[in-house]
Write an enzyme that holds these catalytic residues in place. Structure first.
Site, PDB file in Angstrom:
ATOM      1  N   ARG A 116       0.860  -1.178   0.000  1.00  0.00           N
ATOM      2  CA  ARG A 116       0.000   0.000   0.000  1.00  0.00           C
ATOM      3  C   ARG A 116       0.902   1.234   0.000  1.00  0.00           C
ATOM      4  O   ARG A 116       1.954   1.248   0.658  1.00  0.00           O
ATOM      5  CB  ARG A 116      -0.898   0.033   1.245  1.00  0.00           C
ATOM      6  N   GLU A 134      -3.172   7.847  -3.887  1.00  0.00           N
ATOM      7  CA  GLU A 134      -3.725   7.391  -5.161  1.00  0.00           C
ATOM      8  C   GLU A 134      -5.020   8.121  -5.473  1.00  0.00           C
ATOM      9  O   GLU A 134      -5.808   8.352  -4.556  1.00  0.00           O
ATOM     10  CB  GLU A 134      -3.968   5.878  -5.100  1.00  0.00           C
ATOM     11  N   HIS A 146      -1.265   0.508  -9.803  1.00  0.00           N
ATOM     12  CA  HIS A 146      -1.916  -0.468  -8.896  1.00  0.00           C
ATOM     13  C   HIS A 146      -2.506  -1.647  -9.686  1.00  0.00           C
ATOM     14  O   HIS A 146      -3.694  -1.947  -9.582  1.00  0.00           O
ATOM     15  CB  HIS A 146      -3.011   0.246  -8.074  1.00  0.00           C
TER      16      HIS A 146
HETATM   17  N1  LIG Z   1      -0.663  -3.858  -5.106  1.00  0.00           N
HETATM   18  C1  LIG Z   1      -1.683  -4.700  -5.126  1.00  0.00           C
HETATM   19  O1  LIG Z   1      -2.472  -4.747  -6.057  1.00  0.00           O
HETATM   20  C2  LIG Z   1      -1.867  -5.637  -3.980  1.00  0.00           C
HETATM   21  C3  LIG Z   1      -2.394  -6.906  -4.228  1.00  0.00           C
HETATM   22  C4  LIG Z   1      -2.588  -7.754  -3.149  1.00  0.00           C
HETATM   23  C5  LIG Z   1      -2.247  -7.343  -1.875  1.00  0.00           C
HETATM   24  N2  LIG Z   1      -1.741  -6.111  -1.668  1.00  0.00           N
HETATM   25  C6  LIG Z   1      -1.346  -5.682  -0.323  1.00  0.00           C
HETATM   26  O2  LIG Z   1      -0.460  -6.665   0.206  1.00  0.00           O
HETATM   27  C7  LIG Z   1      -0.790  -6.902   1.556  1.00  0.00           C
HETATM   28  C8  LIG Z   1      -0.316  -8.263   1.971  1.00  0.00           C
HETATM   29  O3  LIG Z   1      -1.122  -9.285   1.416  1.00  0.00           O
HETATM   30  P1  LIG Z   1      -0.929 -10.830   1.842  1.00  0.00           P
HETATM   31  O4  LIG Z   1      -2.001 -11.594   1.190  1.00  0.00           O
HETATM   32  O5  LIG Z   1       0.482 -11.234   1.643  1.00  0.00           O
HETATM   33  O6  LIG Z   1      -1.220 -10.708   3.405  1.00  0.00           O
HETATM   34  P2  LIG Z   1      -0.606 -11.558   4.598  1.00  0.00           P
HETATM   35  O7  LIG Z   1      -1.459 -11.243   5.768  1.00  0.00           O
HETATM   36  O8  LIG Z   1      -0.416 -12.975   4.184  1.00  0.00           O
HETATM   37  O9  LIG Z   1       0.850 -10.919   4.802  1.00  0.00           O
HETATM   38  C9  LIG Z   1       1.090  -9.728   5.472  1.00  0.00           C
HETATM   39  C10 LIG Z   1       2.309  -9.927   6.343  1.00  0.00           C
HETATM   40  O10 LIG Z   1       2.685  -8.665   6.910  1.00  0.00           O
HETATM   41  C11 LIG Z   1       3.203  -8.942   8.191  1.00  0.00           C
HETATM   42  N3  LIG Z   1       3.247  -7.725   8.989  1.00  0.00           N
HETATM   43  C12 LIG Z   1       2.227  -7.066   9.585  1.00  0.00           C
HETATM   44  N4  LIG Z   1       2.698  -5.999  10.264  1.00  0.00           N
HETATM   45  C13 LIG Z   1       4.043  -5.985  10.060  1.00  0.00           C
HETATM   46  C14 LIG Z   1       5.082  -5.141  10.491  1.00  0.00           C
HETATM   47  N5  LIG Z   1       4.836  -4.095  11.282  1.00  0.00           N
HETATM   48  N6  LIG Z   1       6.337  -5.413  10.098  1.00  0.00           N
HETATM   49  C15 LIG Z   1       6.597  -6.485   9.308  1.00  0.00           C
HETATM   50  N7  LIG Z   1       5.645  -7.334   8.874  1.00  0.00           N
HETATM   51  C16 LIG Z   1       4.393  -7.076   9.253  1.00  0.00           C
HETATM   52  C17 LIG Z   1       2.238  -9.996   8.739  1.00  0.00           C
HETATM   53  O11 LIG Z   1       2.779 -10.681   9.857  1.00  0.00           O
HETATM   54  C18 LIG Z   1       2.045 -10.880   7.535  1.00  0.00           C
HETATM   55  O12 LIG Z   1       2.976 -11.957   7.479  1.00  0.00           O
HETATM   56  C19 LIG Z   1      -2.308  -6.682   1.614  1.00  0.00           C
HETATM   57  O13 LIG Z   1      -2.742  -6.333   2.912  1.00  0.00           O
HETATM   58  C20 LIG Z   1      -2.534  -5.568   0.616  1.00  0.00           C
HETATM   59  O14 LIG Z   1      -2.513  -4.325   1.263  1.00  0.00           O
HETATM   60  C21 LIG Z   1      -1.548  -5.239  -2.703  1.00  0.00           C
HETATM   61  O1  LIG Z   2      -5.402  -5.584  -1.668  1.00  0.00           O
HETATM   62  C1  LIG Z   2      -5.584  -5.948  -2.823  1.00  0.00           C
HETATM   63  O2  LIG Z   2      -6.177  -7.002  -3.094  1.00  0.00           O
HETATM   64  C2  LIG Z   2      -5.047  -5.143  -3.974  1.00  0.00           C
HETATM   65  O3  LIG Z   2      -4.582  -3.928  -3.650  1.00  0.00           O
HETATM   66  C3  LIG Z   2      -5.860  -5.182  -5.214  1.00  0.00           C
HETATM   67  O4  LIG Z   2      -5.732  -6.442  -5.719  1.00  0.00           O
END
Ligand SMILES: NC(=O)c1ccc[n+]([C@@H]2O[C@H](COP(=O)([O-])OP(=O)(O)OC[C@H]3O[C@@H](n4cnc5c(N)ncnc54)[C@H](O)[C@@H]3O)[C@@H](O)[C@H]2O)c1
Ligand SMILES: O=C(O)[C@H](O)CO
Length: 381
Positions: A273, A302, A320
């Protein structure tokens, strides 16, 4: 009086009124809802980001559930309106739900769904692509070529960083962070350093086994290290990718002090994010350190970029799109619809949000469950 919002209606005589604030890829999600007695209303307004007032108009005074988007501000105003309309379910079409005030949802008894798993590899692939694009200066070189500036091979032309044997740093080694780490390790034979609040035993085992495989084949083995602080990752890694959730602990996690700790020729990637990085500080750092490069999929405000970022040659920027593969986006729509449908039907919550494949099999009827409800415990589900 609020301006009427344009909608497209599916199965007008359906018993349950479900609203989707956007059209979503694929048709399976529509069929799943309409086959299950839902009247589906899809917002067809042209504007990209709907306001709270727009969404209030969509909810109206009778609505069982809403599928919404990460660009929307889901807080007390919308959840109390949904509750008054008889609703119990909301799902983001996203895994991240930092746009949702979960306390407000709990107060109003609204279940909050998200879409984990289906986007893990797709998002990791984009983070890997940004890493390579930034390290090897692909966008700069493409622009140079198109501008007709290439007049012959030169020893110094677009020299970048070799990844093999370097260290990849992952901050937030959850689903996506671990998938990204594996791609960089297996694909480019990089060593790993990671920081997460929790140990990622599976990832560690993978690197150990892959290192043994390389050694057995007479190659330099890869290694892993779990850092005791984020700073350790920033100091040691050559490529750093950010994959944590956005919350109070990760807001501006990359700030001027931490940027200064990183290697002058490091590559920083963000597909988590935007607010995880202090973007104003990043622009200053990019200006002062031309060999430092970034690959960004997400931005602090954004859809805008902070002043100066668009002019930086050492930044690769995309809008994004990390989860934007057809299969993934259709799957996200399916999971979001099934979260809402499952809650309306009173189904239980699926036991493991990391194993949602049974919901994605297009040939099979999905299990009678909500794939992923983030506040299930708080609501006593
Ligand atoms: N750019 C995109 O289109 C896109 C797509 C998918 C997800 N995302 C973002 O990616 C994030 C992660 O997704 P995921 O499915 O891997 O989630 P997830 O919950 O599997 O992984 C997140 C990780 O972050 C860790 N974490 C939390 N706080 C932390 C900190 N202070 N320091 C270090 N690590 C910390 C958690 O322990 C966890 O392992 C989502 O929350 C979303 O915001 C963005
Ligand atoms: O959190 C998410 O899933 C992304 O930002 C969009 O796929």
């Amino acid at each position: 009086m609020a301006k009427p919002i344009s909608i497209e209606v599916w199965n007008p005589s359906g018993k349950y009124r479900v609203v989707s604030t956007k059209s979503m890829p694929g048709t399976r999600w529509i069929k799943l809802l309409t086959d299950n007695d839902c009247r589906l209303e899809i917002c067809t307004e042209k504007k990209t980001i709907l306001s709270v007032d727009d969404i209030l108009a969509l909810i109206g005074d009778h609505c069982h559930g809403v599928i919404g988007q990460l660009t929307e501000d889901w807080g007390e105003v919308l959840f109390s309106a949904l509750k008054r309309a008889g609703g119990t379910a909301f799902s983001n079409m996203a895994v991240g739900y930092n746009n949702v005030d979960v306390d407000a949802a709990n107060k109003n008894g609204i279940a909050i769904g998200n879409t984990p798993g289906v986007l893990t590899e797709t998002t990791a692939e984009l983070a890997a692509s940004l890493s390579v694009a930034a390290a090897r200066r692909i966008v700069e070189a493409d622009q140079f070529m198109r501008a007709g500036l290439y007049d012959g091979w030169l020893p110094h032309l677009f020299v970048g960083n070799l990844l093999k044997g370097q260290t990849v740093g992952v901050i937030g080694a959850g689903r996506i962070g671990s998938a990204y780490a594996r791609m960089m390790i297996e694909g480019f034979k990089m060593n790993l350093i990671y920081f997460d609040l929790y140990q990622s035993t599976r990832l560690e085992k993978f690197v150990t086994a892959y290192g043994q495989f390389l050694k057995a084949n007479g190659e330099q083995p890869v290694t892993w290290k779990r850092a005791s602080s984020m700073e350790e990752v920033l100091r040691e890694a050559d490529v750093i990718s950010l994959h944590p959730v956005l919350d109070k602990t990760t807001y501006h996690l990359i700030n001027p002090e931490r940027l200064a700790m990183m290697k002058k020729e490091a590559v920083l990637v963000n597909a988590s994010r935007g607010p995880v990085i202090d973007e104003v500080a990043l622009v200053e750092h990019l200006k002062a350190n031309p060999m430092f490069r970034v690959g960004l999929d997400v931005f602090e405000d954004e859809p805008y970029m902070k002043p100066g970022l668009a002019e930086m040659k050492n930044a690769v920027v995309v809008p994004h799109i990390a989860s934007a593969s057809k299969w993934t986006r259709e799957g996200m729509a399916t999971l979001a619809a099934l979260n809402v449908l499952g809650k309306i039907k009173g189904y239980p919550v699926w036991g493991n949000p990391n194993a949602v494949e049974p919901f994605l099999d297009e040939e099979a009827t999905p299990p009678p469950a909500c794939p992923s409800i983030v506040n299930a415990k708080q609501l006593g589900n």
